[in-house]
Design a protein around this motif. Structure first.
Motif, short mmCIF file in Angstrom:
data_model
loop_
_atom_site.label_atom_id
_atom_site.label_comp_id
_atom_site.label_asym_id
_atom_site.label_seq_id
_atom_site.Cartn_x
_atom_site.Cartn_y
_atom_site.Cartn_z
N VAL A 88 -14.69 46.55 38.35
CA VAL A 88 -14.79 45.60 37.25
C VAL A 88 -15.84 44.54 37.57
N ALA A 143 -14.54 40.47 31.29
CA ALA A 143 -14.61 41.62 32.19
C ALA A 143 -15.31 42.79 31.53
N SER A 144 -15.99 43.57 32.35
CA SER A 144 -16.60 44.81 31.88
C SER A 144 -16.48 45.86 32.97
N ARG A 190 -14.15 48.09 33.41
CA ARG A 190 -12.80 48.63 33.52
C ARG A 190 -11.86 47.71 32.76
N LEU A 214 -9.16 45.17 31.87
CA LEU A 214 -8.61 44.05 32.60
C LEU A 214 -7.11 44.19 32.85
N ASN A 243 -10.31 41.96 26.83
CA ASN A 243 -10.81 42.00 28.22
C ASN A 243 -11.28 40.63 28.71
#
Length: 125
Positions: free
Chosen positions: A2, A24-25, A27, A29, A77
Motif C-alpha cells: 500500500v 491509500a492506493s 491495496r 485499506l 480508502n
C-alpha cells in the motif's frame, strides 16, 4: 503493498482545528490497522492514534484524548485525523502508517510496515 499520502496539514492558531487525511492506493485499506504518528523537531517519532480495520476501535496517546479523533472510510480508502483545540505542543510532522499485525489497534512503531511522507502541522500560541 500500500502507498499512503497525507494531506490537510497547515498553520493554525491555538484552539483551532485541522483535519488530516491519509489516502491509500495499491491495496484496500480495510486490510490494515491504521495509525497516526508525529515527530517534532529534535524529538522521536511518537504515537498519536490508531484505528482498527473496521473503525470500531481506536486508541489515543493521553495528550490528545478528547481533542483528536481518528476515523476511516474503507470504501474511499482514506483515513482521517480530526484535530480540535490544537495546542502549540501539537506542532509536528504528522505521518499515517499501515500495519498488517493481527491486532485491533497498536501504538508500536515497529508494528507499522508502511508509512506516508508526512504533513506539517504548525500551531501558533
Amino acid at each position: 503493498q500500500v502507498q499512503l499520502v497525507e494531506s490537510g496539514g497547515g498553520s493554525v492558531q491555538a484552539g483551532e482545528s485541522l483535519r488530516l487525511s491519509c489516502a491509500a492506493s495499491g491495496r484496500s485499506l480495510s486490510s490494515y490497522v491504521m495509525g497516526w504518528f508525529r515527530q517534532a523537531p529534535g524529538k522521536e517519532r511518537e504515537f498519536v492514534a490508531s484505528v482498527s480495520r473496521t473503525g470500531a476501535r481506536t486508541s489515543y496517546t493521553d495528550s490528545v484524548k478528547g481533542r483528536f479523533t481518528s476515523s476511516r472510510d474503507n470504501a474511499g480508502n482514506t483515513v482521517y485525523l480530526q484535530m480540535n483545540s490544537l495546542k502549540a505542543e501539537d506542532t509536528a510532522v504528522y505521518y499515517c502508517a499501515a500495519s498488517m499485525r493481527p491486532v485491533y489497534v497498536t501504538q508500536l512503531k515497529q508494528d507499522y510496515a508502511y508509512w506516508g511522507q508526512g504533513t506539517q502541522v504548525t500551531v501558533s500560541s
